[in-house]
Design a protein around this motif. Structure first.
Motif, short mmCIF file in Angstrom:
data_model
loop_
_atom_site.label_atom_id
_atom_site.label_comp_id
_atom_site.label_asym_id
_atom_site.label_seq_id
_atom_site.Cartn_x
_atom_site.Cartn_y
_atom_site.Cartn_z
N ILE A 1 31.01 0.75 46.77
CA ILE A 1 30.32 -0.46 47.17
C ILE A 1 31.29 -1.31 47.97
N ARG A 2 30.92 -1.67 49.18
CA ARG A 2 31.77 -2.47 50.05
C ARG A 2 31.60 -3.95 49.70
N ALA A 3 32.74 -4.62 49.54
CA ALA A 3 32.76 -6.07 49.31
C ALA A 3 33.86 -6.66 50.17
N ASP A 4 33.92 -6.20 51.41
CA ASP A 4 34.93 -6.68 52.35
C ASP A 4 34.79 -8.20 52.47
N GLY A 5 35.92 -8.87 52.60
CA GLY A 5 35.89 -10.32 52.73
C GLY A 5 35.95 -11.05 51.39
N HIS A 6 35.87 -10.31 50.31
CA HIS A 6 35.97 -10.90 48.98
C HIS A 6 37.26 -10.43 48.32
N GLY A 7 37.78 -11.27 47.43
CA GLY A 7 38.97 -10.92 46.68
C GLY A 7 38.62 -10.37 45.31
N VAL A 8 39.57 -9.72 44.69
CA VAL A 8 39.35 -9.14 43.36
C VAL A 8 39.09 -10.22 42.31
N PRO A 9 39.85 -11.32 42.26
CA PRO A 9 39.61 -12.29 41.18
C PRO A 9 38.18 -12.83 41.13
N GLU A 10 37.62 -13.17 42.29
CA GLU A 10 36.26 -13.69 42.32
C GLU A 10 35.24 -12.67 41.81
N GLY B 1 26.42 2.82 31.80
CA GLY B 1 26.26 2.91 30.35
C GLY B 1 27.56 2.65 29.63
N HIS B 2 27.49 2.66 28.32
CA HIS B 2 28.67 2.41 27.50
C HIS B 2 29.79 3.39 27.85
N SER B 3 30.95 2.88 28.06
CA SER B 3 32.20 3.56 28.40
C SER B 3 32.30 4.03 29.85
N ASP B 4 31.26 3.77 30.67
CA ASP B 4 31.41 4.01 32.10
C ASP B 4 32.45 3.03 32.65
N ARG B 5 33.12 3.44 33.71
CA ARG B 5 34.16 2.59 34.29
C ARG B 5 33.85 2.23 35.74
N ILE B 6 34.30 1.04 36.12
CA ILE B 6 34.15 0.58 37.50
C ILE B 6 35.52 0.07 37.96
N VAL B 7 35.88 0.42 39.18
CA VAL B 7 37.15 0.00 39.77
C VAL B 7 36.86 -1.11 40.77
N ILE B 8 37.60 -2.20 40.65
CA ILE B 8 37.58 -3.24 41.68
C ILE B 8 38.89 -3.05 42.44
N ALA B 9 38.79 -2.55 43.66
CA ALA B 9 39.97 -2.09 44.40
C ALA B 9 40.42 -3.09 45.45
N ASP B 10 41.74 -3.18 45.61
CA ASP B 10 42.28 -4.04 46.66
C ASP B 10 42.09 -3.37 48.03
N GLY B 11 42.43 -4.11 49.08
CA GLY B 11 42.21 -3.62 50.43
C GLY B 11 43.01 -2.41 50.83
#
Length: 144
Positions: free
Chosen positions: A45-54, A21-31
């Motif tokens: 949420i696991r996104a191993d094998g992907h980089g942050v920019p993509e 919802g509005h003002s909720d935050r999500i972190v895209i974390a490095d390895g």
């Protein structure tokens, strides 16, 4: 399959972005980010094998940034005395400018340990395989 959805976004991540919802935050974390220990009270949420920019680019095609705060994008500040370069931040500025009219002015920095505390209260943390240091980014969701 869905049309116009970046294929890097998994069904789990799409569901999470929709639930936020509005003002909720999500972190895209490095390895190197301690996603599992920081995310004990949120979704990891696991996104191993992907980089942050993509992932950042794909997420911002769907997720509006909060217009009620000055800095809806937060980066983890480099620790004093840490000899770290952050060229990836320039890529983030380019991506954010592509998706938000405020461009680089929508980006702020948070001291490392304060970033960790903020991450503990995020709606979700995406654990990536990003190898760049200080590549963590936190997004605050706006209104559609």
């Amino acid at each position: 399959m869905l049309k116009n959805i970046p294929p890097i976004l998994s069904p789990e991540l799409l569901k999470t972005l929709c639930e936020m919802g509005h003002s909720d935050r999500i972190v895209i974390a490095d390895g190197n980010f301690p996603a599992e220990s920081m995310g004990k009270n949120c979704k990891v949420i696991r996104a191993d094998g992907h980089g942050v920019p993509e992932l950042l680019d794909a997420i911002l095609t769907l997720l509006p940034l909060d217009t009620y705060v000055d800095k809806p994008v937060s980066l983890m500040q480099v620790m004093a005395g840490d000899d770290a370069e952050t060229p990836i931040w320039e890529e983030y500025k380019r991506i954010i400018t592509k998706h938000d009219p405020r461009g680089a002015s929508a980006i702020g920095e948070i001291e490392r340990f304060a970033f960790y505390e903020e991450a503990k209260t995020a709606y979700a943390i995406i654990a990536t395989g990003e190898k760049a240091v200080y590549a963590n980014v936190m997004l605050q969701k706006g209104v559609v």
